[in-house]
Motif scaffolding. Structure first.
Motif, PDB file in Angstrom:
ATOM      1  N   PHE A  29       1.395  -1.408  -0.023  1.00 27.56           N
ATOM      2  CA  PHE A  29      -0.270   0.051  -0.084  1.00 27.56           C
ATOM      3  C   PHE A  29       0.741   1.222   0.023  1.00 27.56           C
ATOM      4  O   PHE A  29       1.068   2.315  -0.649  1.00 27.56           O
ATOM      5  N   VAL A  30       1.726   1.347   0.711  1.00 32.43           N
ATOM      6  CA  VAL A  30       2.602   2.437   0.560  1.00 32.43           C
ATOM      7  C   VAL A  30       3.246   2.640  -0.089  1.00 32.43           C
ATOM      8  O   VAL A  30       3.243   3.687  -0.972  1.00 32.43           O
ATOM      9  N   HIS A  31       3.495   1.319  -1.372  1.00 35.72           N
ATOM     10  CA  HIS A  31       4.245   1.457  -2.735  1.00 35.72           C
ATOM     11  C   HIS A  31       3.358   1.792  -3.564  1.00 35.72           C
ATOM     12  O   HIS A  31       4.320   2.917  -4.514  1.00 35.72           O
ATOM     13  N   MET A  32       2.458   1.487  -3.334  1.00 34.27           N
ATOM     14  CA  MET A  32       0.995   2.172  -5.080  1.00 34.27           C
ATOM     15  C   MET A  32       1.137   3.420  -4.423  1.00 34.27           C
ATOM     16  O   MET A  32       1.126   4.496  -5.086  1.00 34.27           O
ATOM     17  N   LEU A  33       1.323   4.196  -3.184  1.00 30.74           N
ATOM     18  CA  LEU A  33       0.328   5.387  -2.536  1.00 30.74           C
ATOM     19  C   LEU A  33       2.150   6.683  -3.325  1.00 30.74           C
ATOM     20  O   LEU A  33       1.756   7.162  -3.290  1.00 30.74           O
ATOM     21  N   ALA A  34       2.909   6.233  -2.863  1.00 30.24           N
ATOM     22  CA  ALA A  34       3.827   6.645  -2.862  1.00 30.24           C
ATOM     23  C   ALA A  34       4.029   6.398  -4.640  1.00 30.24           C
ATOM     24  O   ALA A  34       4.502   7.975  -5.442  1.00 30.24           O
ATOM     25  N   ILE A  35       4.250   5.601  -5.366  1.00 33.58           N
ATOM     26  CA  ILE A  35       3.792   6.285  -7.117  1.00 33.58           C
ATOM     27  C   ILE A  35       3.151   6.634  -7.494  1.00 33.58           C
ATOM     28  O   ILE A  35       3.215   6.782  -8.462  1.00 33.58           O
ATOM     29  N   SER A  36       1.984   7.181  -6.486  1.00 34.45           N
ATOM     30  CA  SER A  36       0.955   7.315  -7.851  1.00 34.45           C
ATOM     31  C   SER A  36       0.635   8.921  -7.327  1.00 34.45           C
ATOM     32  O   SER A  36       0.404  10.132  -8.555  1.00 34.45           O
ATOM     33  N   PHE A  37       1.696   9.431  -6.831  1.00 30.00           N
ATOM     34  CA  PHE A  37       2.149  11.054  -6.584  1.00 30.00           C
ATOM     35  C   PHE A  37       4.024  11.120  -6.855  1.00 30.00           C
ATOM     36  O   PHE A  37       4.140  12.235  -6.670  1.00 30.00           O
ATOM     37  N   SER A  38       4.392  10.231  -7.252  1.00 32.47           N
ATOM     38  CA  SER A  38       5.360  10.191  -8.525  1.00 32.47           C
ATOM     39  C   SER A  38       4.992  11.000  -9.731  1.00 32.47           C
ATOM     40  O   SER A  38       4.511  10.895 -10.808  1.00 32.47           O
ATOM     41  N   THR A  39       6.594  10.901 -10.299  1.00 30.11           N
ATOM     42  CA  THR A  39       6.525  11.789 -11.389  1.00 30.11           C
ATOM     43  C   THR A  39       7.049  10.430 -12.428  1.00 30.11           C
ATOM     44  O   THR A  39       7.267   9.262 -11.871  1.00 30.11           O
ATOM     45  N   PRO A  40       6.721  10.327 -13.670  1.00 30.81           N
ATOM     46  CA  PRO A  40       7.341   9.557 -14.646  1.00 30.81           C
ATOM     47  C   PRO A  40       8.510   8.529 -14.253  1.00 30.81           C
ATOM     48  O   PRO A  40       8.064   7.621 -13.992  1.00 30.81           O
ATOM     49  N   ALA A  41       9.486   9.814 -14.588  1.00 32.86           N
ATOM     50  CA  ALA A  41      10.533   9.466 -13.854  1.00 32.86           C
ATOM     51  C   ALA A  41      11.139   8.645 -12.581  1.00 32.86           C
ATOM     52  O   ALA A  41      11.115   7.141 -12.454  1.00 32.86           O
ATOM     53  N   GLU A  42      10.771   8.532 -12.155  1.00 28.73           N
ATOM     54  CA  GLU A  42      10.335   8.642 -10.223  1.00 28.73           C
ATOM     55  C   GLU A  42       9.319   6.946 -10.593  1.00 28.73           C
ATOM     56  O   GLU A  42      10.039   5.994  -9.758  1.00 28.73           O
ATOM     57  N   ALA A  43       8.268   6.841 -10.855  1.00 27.14           N
ATOM     58  CA  ALA A  43       7.660   6.025 -11.213  1.00 27.14           C
ATOM     59  C   ALA A  43       7.817   4.739 -11.631  1.00 27.14           C
ATOM     60  O   ALA A  43       8.452   3.045 -11.207  1.00 27.14           O
ATOM     61  N   VAL A  55       7.198  14.942  -6.453  1.00 25.74           N
ATOM     62  CA  VAL A  55       5.923  14.959  -6.274  1.00 25.74           C
ATOM     63  C   VAL A  55       5.790  14.908  -7.137  1.00 25.74           C
ATOM     64  O   VAL A  55       5.889  16.501  -7.806  1.00 25.74           O
ATOM     65  N   SER A  56       4.524  14.806  -7.408  1.00 23.84           N
ATOM     66  CA  SER A  56       3.696  15.231  -9.066  1.00 23.84           C
ATOM     67  C   SER A  56       1.851  14.671  -8.642  1.00 23.84           C
ATOM     68  O   SER A  56       1.365  13.902  -8.211  1.00 23.84           O
ATOM     69  N   PHE A  57       1.156  15.295  -8.706  1.00 19.68           N
ATOM     70  CA  PHE A  57      -0.762  15.178  -9.029  1.00 19.68           C
ATOM     71  C   PHE A  57      -0.908  14.732 -10.449  1.00 19.68           C
ATOM     72  O   PHE A  57      -1.954  14.604 -10.352  1.00 19.68           O
ATOM     73  N   TYR A  58      -0.337  14.423 -11.379  1.00 18.28           N
ATOM     74  CA  TYR A  58      -0.684  14.459 -12.226  1.00 18.28           C
ATOM     75  C   TYR A  58      -1.986  12.998 -12.401  1.00 18.28           C
ATOM     76  O   TYR A  58      -2.843  13.331 -13.082  1.00 18.28           O
ATOM     77  N   ALA A  59      -1.587  12.311 -11.849  1.00 13.72           N
ATOM     78  CA  ALA A  59      -2.393  11.246 -12.556  1.00 13.72           C
ATOM     79  C   ALA A  59      -3.544  11.035 -10.972  1.00 13.72           C
ATOM     80  O   ALA A  59      -4.258  10.715 -11.837  1.00 13.72           O
ATOM     81  N   TRP A  60      -3.791  12.168 -10.143  1.00 18.10           N
ATOM     82  CA  TRP A  60      -4.841  12.299  -9.382  1.00 18.10           C
ATOM     83  C   TRP A  60      -5.890  12.515 -10.106  1.00 18.10           C
ATOM     84  O   TRP A  60      -6.670  12.925  -9.610  1.00 18.10           O
ATOM     85  N   GLU A  61      -4.509  13.831 -10.748  1.00 13.43           N
ATOM     86  CA  GLU A  61      -5.750  14.380 -11.247  1.00 13.43           C
ATOM     87  C   GLU A  61      -6.756  14.376 -12.601  1.00 13.43           C
ATOM     88  O   GLU A  61      -7.678  14.364 -12.770  1.00 13.43           O
ATOM     89  N   ARG A  62      -5.464  13.240 -13.184  1.00 12.15           N
ATOM     90  CA  ARG A  62      -6.868  12.583 -14.186  1.00 12.15           C
ATOM     91  C   ARG A  62      -7.518  11.218 -13.847  1.00 12.15           C
ATOM     92  O   ARG A  62      -8.359  11.471 -14.523  1.00 12.15           O
ATOM     93  N   VAL A  63      -7.213  10.946 -12.646  1.00  8.80           N
ATOM     94  CA  VAL A  63      -8.149   9.545 -12.181  1.00  8.80           C
ATOM     95  C   VAL A  63      -9.521  10.511 -11.293  1.00  8.80           C
ATOM     96  O   VAL A  63     -10.313  10.282 -11.812  1.00  8.80           O
ATOM     97  N   LEU A  64      -9.206  11.459 -10.455  1.00 14.14           N
ATOM     98  CA  LEU A  64     -10.558  12.049 -10.218  1.00 14.14           C
ATOM     99  C   LEU A  64     -11.423  12.924 -10.680  1.00 14.14           C
ATOM    100  O   LEU A  64     -12.211  13.190 -10.232  1.00 14.14           O
ATOM    101  N   THR A  65     -11.105  13.080 -12.429  1.00 11.90           N
ATOM    102  CA  THR A  65     -11.737  14.073 -13.490  1.00 11.90           C
ATOM    103  C   THR A  65     -12.662  13.147 -14.553  1.00 11.90           C
ATOM    104  O   THR A  65     -12.856  13.258 -15.144  1.00 11.90           O
ATOM    105  N   ALA A 253       1.448   6.356 -17.257  1.00  7.29           N
ATOM    106  CA  ALA A 253       0.247   4.539 -16.937  1.00  7.29           C
ATOM    107  C   ALA A 253       0.392   4.199 -15.682  1.00  7.29           C
ATOM    108  O   ALA A 253       0.071   4.093 -15.156  1.00  7.29           O
ATOM    109  N   GLU A 254       2.313   4.544 -15.508  1.00  8.52           N
ATOM    110  CA  GLU A 254       2.077   3.726 -13.687  1.00  8.52           C
ATOM    111  C   GLU A 254       1.614   4.209 -12.561  1.00  8.52           C
ATOM    112  O   GLU A 254       1.047   3.387 -11.532  1.00  8.52           O
ATOM    113  N   LEU A 261      -5.113   2.355  -7.920  1.00  2.28           N
ATOM    114  CA  LEU A 261      -5.615   1.160  -7.576  1.00  2.28           C
ATOM    115  C   LEU A 261      -5.993   1.474  -5.496  1.00  2.28           C
ATOM    116  O   LEU A 261      -6.686   1.486  -4.913  1.00  2.28           O
ATOM    117  N   MET A 262      -5.388   3.183  -5.119  1.00  2.00           N
ATOM    118  CA  MET A 262      -5.642   3.395  -3.550  1.00  2.00           C
ATOM    119  C   MET A 262      -7.123   4.254  -4.110  1.00  2.00           C
ATOM    120  O   MET A 262      -7.756   3.944  -3.121  1.00  2.00           O
TER     121      MET A 262
END
Length: 290
Positions: A29-43, A55-65, A253-254, A261-262
């Motif tokens: 869960f910690v791993h997936m949460l960290a990935i969800s707030f990561s940049t593509p290179a970090e993911a 930190v990047s909020f792009y993934a959550w922005e795309r999901v929540l919209t 994508a990651e 998932l989160m």
């Protein structure tokens, strides 16, 4: 009492084992949460991810919209709440008469109900049955086919048997009928086991996806887990990645998969601790008598 050296070593080993087990269970869960707030290179970076270094909020922005994910969320809430409430009510109404010794042939009825735990009609006959009942592409297909769990109802029956019959007899002397005894006396005394069975039912409804794939074609009636399946397994909905973004779409994508998932898992994880205290007590008391 003074403990022996062997007892102290065993307790230390047990504590260490439980700590390691907790870490193993929490890390995904910690791993997936960290990935969800990561940049593509970090993911895409190999290794342990305990927190996002960039930190990047792009993934959550795309999901929540996404409109479809909120539609699925609403359908999942409907399924979980209505399905759990209906299941508990109908299982209680089935378990109560089976727990009473004065019910004629109650052992025969119990054996018929127990038979369904080991044998079923199969996938194709079940599909044709649901189709003949007119439940294809309706939200009630989430509720009615799995309305009663045989295992849960037998646990509830055993719990009801442990309640002294004198309470029921005194209520009948005061003029109460069977339904009033069930809903105003028996069920309030059965809160631990009811909370346990509600938790089982809610988790089952929240995580279910196979029936939605089989019986639902209307996108407005899909549940959240089918959306998660498309994103994580088949990758069909990775079109949510904006074409205006730069860099590898695989990198985006990651984080999107992790955020989806989160978003799917967090609500039921938040609810679980509030019912956990009833879990062991309800299960143990409900299994004392067979």
């Amino acid at each position: 009492m003074k403990q022996s050296l062997g007892s102290k070593v065993f307790q230390a080993f047990l504590i260490l084992f439980m700590v390691v087990l907790c870490i193993v269970m929490l890390y995904p869960f910690v791993h997936m949460l960290a990935i969800s707030f990561s940049t593509p290179a970090e993911a895409l970076r190999l290794g342990i991810h305990l927190y996002p270094q960039k930190v990047s909020f792009y993934a959550w922005e795309r999901v929540l919209t996404r409109d479809d994910i909120w539609i699925g969320f609403g359908n999942t809430i409907f399924r979980t709440v209505v399905g759990t409430v209906c299941s508990v009510i109908f299982m209680s109404m089935g378990a109560y008469p089976l727990s009473r010794k004065y019910l004629p042939h109650r052992n025969v009825y119990t054996m018929f109900i127990l038979f369904t735990m080991f044998f079923s009609g199969g996938l194709i006959p079940t599909y044709f049955l649901i189709k003949s009942l007119g439940m294809i592409d309706t939200r009630w297909v989430y509720i009615i086919p799995g309305l009663v769990s045989t295992f849960s109802m037998l646990i509830l029956r055993n719990f009801f048997q442990a309640i002294p019959e004198e309470i029921e007899d005194s209520a009948k002397i005061d003029g109460a009928n069977d339904l009033r005894i069930l809903f105003q006396i028996i069920l309030p005394l059965s809160l631990p086991v009811l909370a346990t069975l509600s938790l089982w039912s809610a988790v089952g409804h929240w995580n279910a996806w196979f029936d939605a794939v089989l019986y639902i074609q209307d996108p407005s009636k899909q549940v959240l887990t089918t959306f998660l399946r498309r994103v994580v397994i088949t990758g069909e909905d990775l079109s949510m990645i904006s074409t205006a973004t730069k860099g590898s779409t695989l990198g985006f994508a990651e984080p999107i998969k992790a955020a989806t998932l989160m978003f799917t898992a967090l609500p039921i994880i938040v609810v679980y601790p509030f019912l956990q205290k009833y879990f062991v007590k309800g299960t143990m008391v409900g299994s004392l008598k067979g």
